[in-house]
Write a protein that holds these residues in place. Structure first.
Motif, mmCIF file in Angstrom:
data_model
loop_
_atom_site.group_PDB
_atom_site.id
_atom_site.type_symbol
_atom_site.label_atom_id
_atom_site.label_comp_id
_atom_site.label_asym_id
_atom_site.label_seq_id
_atom_site.Cartn_x
_atom_site.Cartn_y
_atom_site.Cartn_z
ATOM 1 N N GLY B 18 0.820 -1.209 0.000
ATOM 2 C CA GLY B 18 0.000 0.000 0.000
ATOM 3 C C GLY B 18 0.847 1.249 0.000
ATOM 4 O O GLY B 18 0.551 2.215 -0.723
ATOM 5 N N GLY B 21 2.291 1.843 -3.338
ATOM 6 C CA GLY B 21 1.245 2.346 -4.229
ATOM 7 C C GLY B 21 0.995 3.830 -4.030
ATOM 8 O O GLY B 21 0.871 4.581 -4.999
ATOM 9 N N ASN B 27 -2.331 8.117 -10.174
ATOM 10 C CA ASN B 27 -3.797 8.143 -10.254
ATOM 11 C C ASN B 27 -4.371 8.230 -8.843
ATOM 12 O O ASN B 27 -4.104 7.382 -7.993
ATOM 13 C CB ASN B 27 -4.276 6.865 -10.954
ATOM 14 N N LEU B 29 -7.262 7.761 -7.647
ATOM 15 C CA LEU B 29 -8.139 6.659 -7.230
ATOM 16 C C LEU B 29 -7.316 5.468 -6.746
ATOM 17 O O LEU B 29 -7.610 4.865 -5.714
ATOM 18 C CB LEU B 29 -9.034 6.242 -8.397
ATOM 19 N N ILE B 30 -6.251 5.140 -7.491
ATOM 20 C CA ILE B 30 -5.391 4.035 -7.075
ATOM 21 C C ILE B 30 -4.702 4.379 -5.753
ATOM 22 O O ILE B 30 -4.495 3.517 -4.898
ATOM 23 C CB ILE B 30 -4.342 3.748 -8.164
ATOM 24 N N LEU B 32 -5.957 6.178 -3.318
ATOM 25 C CA LEU B 32 -6.938 5.943 -2.251
ATOM 26 C C LEU B 32 -7.059 4.453 -1.948
ATOM 27 O O LEU B 32 -7.135 4.047 -0.787
ATOM 28 C CB LEU B 32 -8.302 6.511 -2.653
ATOM 29 N N MET B 33 -7.069 3.630 -3.009
ATOM 30 C CA MET B 33 -7.145 2.177 -2.789
ATOM 31 C C MET B 33 -5.907 1.697 -2.034
ATOM 32 O O MET B 33 -5.996 0.809 -1.173
ATOM 33 C CB MET B 33 -7.244 1.453 -4.125
ATOM 34 N N SER B 34 -4.740 2.268 -2.335
ATOM 35 C CA SER B 34 -3.521 1.867 -1.633
ATOM 36 C C SER B 34 -3.591 2.244 -0.159
ATOM 37 O O SER B 34 -3.103 1.494 0.699
ATOM 38 C CB SER B 34 -2.308 2.516 -2.293
ATOM 39 N N GLU B 36 -6.303 2.255 1.553
ATOM 40 C CA GLU B 36 -7.137 1.196 2.136
ATOM 41 C C GLU B 36 -6.310 -0.054 2.413
ATOM 42 O O GLU B 36 -6.482 -0.721 3.441
ATOM 43 C CB GLU B 36 -8.290 0.841 1.203
ATOM 44 N N LEU B 37 -5.394 -0.379 1.500
ATOM 45 C CA LEU B 37 -4.529 -1.546 1.717
ATOM 46 C C LEU B 37 -3.673 -1.362 2.960
ATOM 47 O O LEU B 37 -3.508 -2.295 3.761
ATOM 48 C CB LEU B 37 -3.626 -1.756 0.507
ATOM 49 N N LEU B 39 -4.323 0.500 5.612
ATOM 50 C CA LEU B 39 -5.184 0.375 6.796
ATOM 51 C C LEU B 39 -5.519 -1.086 7.056
ATOM 52 O O LEU B 39 -5.589 -1.528 8.212
ATOM 53 C CB LEU B 39 -6.459 1.186 6.605
ATOM 54 N N ASN B 40 -5.713 -1.843 5.974
ATOM 55 C CA ASN B 40 -6.012 -3.261 6.123
ATOM 56 C C ASN B 40 -4.834 -4.015 6.741
ATOM 57 O O ASN B 40 -5.012 -4.894 7.582
ATOM 58 C CB ASN B 40 -6.360 -3.842 4.749
ATOM 59 N N ALA B 69 -11.680 4.162 8.080
ATOM 60 C CA ALA B 69 -11.352 3.943 6.669
ATOM 61 C C ALA B 69 -12.556 4.227 5.789
ATOM 62 O O ALA B 69 -12.418 4.818 4.702
ATOM 63 C CB ALA B 69 -10.878 2.507 6.469
ATOM 64 N N ALA B 73 -12.677 7.054 2.932
ATOM 65 C CA ALA B 73 -13.005 6.754 1.534
ATOM 66 C C ALA B 73 -14.123 7.657 1.038
ATOM 67 O O ALA B 73 -14.067 8.183 -0.082
ATOM 68 C CB ALA B 73 -13.396 5.297 1.392
ATOM 69 N N LEU B 77 -13.296 10.255 -1.881
ATOM 70 C CA LEU B 77 -13.939 10.099 -3.189
ATOM 71 C C LEU B 77 -14.787 11.324 -3.531
ATOM 72 O O LEU B 77 -14.880 11.703 -4.701
ATOM 73 C CB LEU B 77 -14.785 8.832 -3.199
#
Lengths: 270, 100
Positions: B18, B21, B27, B29-30, B32-34, B36-37, B39-40, B69, B73, B77
């Motif tokens: 993450g 990333g 990007n 959006l990517i 933000l997804m990273s 999340e990774l 935090l996971n 999280a 998000a 977003l």
């Protein structure tokens, strides 16, 4: 931690052959791996399989160019992590992971990606605008990863080849977690609900379009001099006079107009 | 019963992936997804140590991390959507202002 660094270079390289290797970093890592191998149970195999799947899906998330594909890979990673939660006797958290992460948040992500109409073309073909920063990013990443690895091996090789304490059979169920949540953690729980409310309101406020704000400002009876209250400049008042066509409303503010976006308006990519 | 080394390796791997990333991709959006990774990965570590000590506090805290999280998000977003309205670009290198 310091002894790991000091033990790394062998004291006398000539005595390596035929004698015991010094108990350095490598030996400790191999020892930890060996300990993990001889104490492997079927649960370990299940956990490892889904952990590897989760890591592969996470790598795919970070490397895909298309955000939709990345979001789907992220869902796969979250599902695999949820199964790992079950193996760690956190069944309620596993259900929560699937509901909140894989369910709600991923729907939000995919929805936004679809609404924005992002694809893998566009910025991927352009060079990075400030490429000198790139080395800085990689360097920072390398330093942090190095520190994390150092701490990680220092802890892993010392004490974690264990399965943890004996826990009651209801450990991690909704009942036991709920008792903890509404007992000692009640204040934090209420604070989090307030945080979620604030986040929802903030998201709605931030995501409003110029047209919606203009409509609200007109409905509230703002004069043209007061349009700045709604975050609208003088250039918008002429829009407010005429019909609200899409082109007029979406036009950037003159001071913020950086020229035409690329063809098709798509800039996803790297 | 799972040996607690492998969950820690999983948490470490998810966090590092993450972070790479967030630092390397452009990007938003990517990115933000990273996040999340990352935090996971922190959640996996929390649950692992909760299991190690036989204490549910780690799992409760992990629930709060999931809630934060989700809030992150939603707001992130929303900001991306409002940026896209005027910019039509997800490249963070070109984002210098929040106004439209």
């Amino acid at each position: 931690m310091l002894s790991m660094l000091q033990a790394a270079p062998p004291p006398n390289p000539g005595t390596w052959a035929g004698s015991e290797p010094p108990p350095g970093v490598i030996a400790r890592i191999l020892g930890a791996v060996w300990d993990a191998m001889v104490t492997t149970t079927p649960a370990d195999y299940v956990f490892s399989a889904f952990a590897i799947l989760a890591i592969v899906a996470a790598i795919a998330t970070v490397t895909r160019k298309n955000p939709v594909v990345a979001a789907v890979c992220l869902v796969a990673s979250f599902f695999c992590v949820a199964i790992c939660y079950v193996m760690l006797s956190a069944t309620f958290l596993a259900a929560l992971q699937v509901l909140v992460y894989a369910g709600a948040m991923m729907v939000l992500f995919v929805f936004v990606v679809m609404v924005l109409d992002v694809d893998d073309k566009g910025a991927a073909d352009q060079p990075r605008t400030r490429s000198s920063r790139r080395g800085l990013y990689y360097g920072f990443a390398a330093v942090v990863i190095g520190i994390l690895t150092w701490i990680f091996w220092g802890t892993v090789t010392r004490q974690f080849s264990t399965t943890g304490r004996e826990v009651p059979s209801d450990f991690g169920t909704a009942q036991s977690v709920g008792r903890e949540l509404f007992g000692p953690a009640l204040f934090a729980f209420e604070a989090v609900s307030l945080l979620l409310l604030a986040a929802v309101i903030g998201a709605v406020v931030v995501a409003r379009s110029r047209r919606e704000r203009l409509k609200e400002a007109l409905a509230l009876g703002f004069s043209e001099d007061d349009m700045h209250i709604a975050g609208l400049g003088a250039a918008d008042t002429e829009v407010a006079r005429g019909d609200l066509t899409d082109e007029q409303v979406r036009r950037p503010h003159p001071a913020m107009d950086f020229g035409q976006p690329s063809a098709g308006g798509h800039e996803g990519g790297n | 019963m799972v040996s607690l080394i492998s969950p820690l390796i999983l948490a470490f791997a998810l966090f590092v992936i993450g972070m790479v990333g967030v630092l390397v991709r452009r990007n938003v959006l990517i990115m933000l997804m990273s996040v999340e990774l990352m935090l996971n990965g922190a959640n996996v570590a929390l649950i692992t140590f909760s299991r190690l000590w036989g204490d549910l506090d780690g799992q409760v805290f992990s629930m709060f991390v999931i809630a934060v999280a989700a809030a992150e998000a939603a707001v992130g977003l929303a900001i991306v959507v409002s940026i896209f309205r005027t910019r039509a670009s997800a490249d963070v290198d070109q984002l210098t202002t929040l106004r439209d």
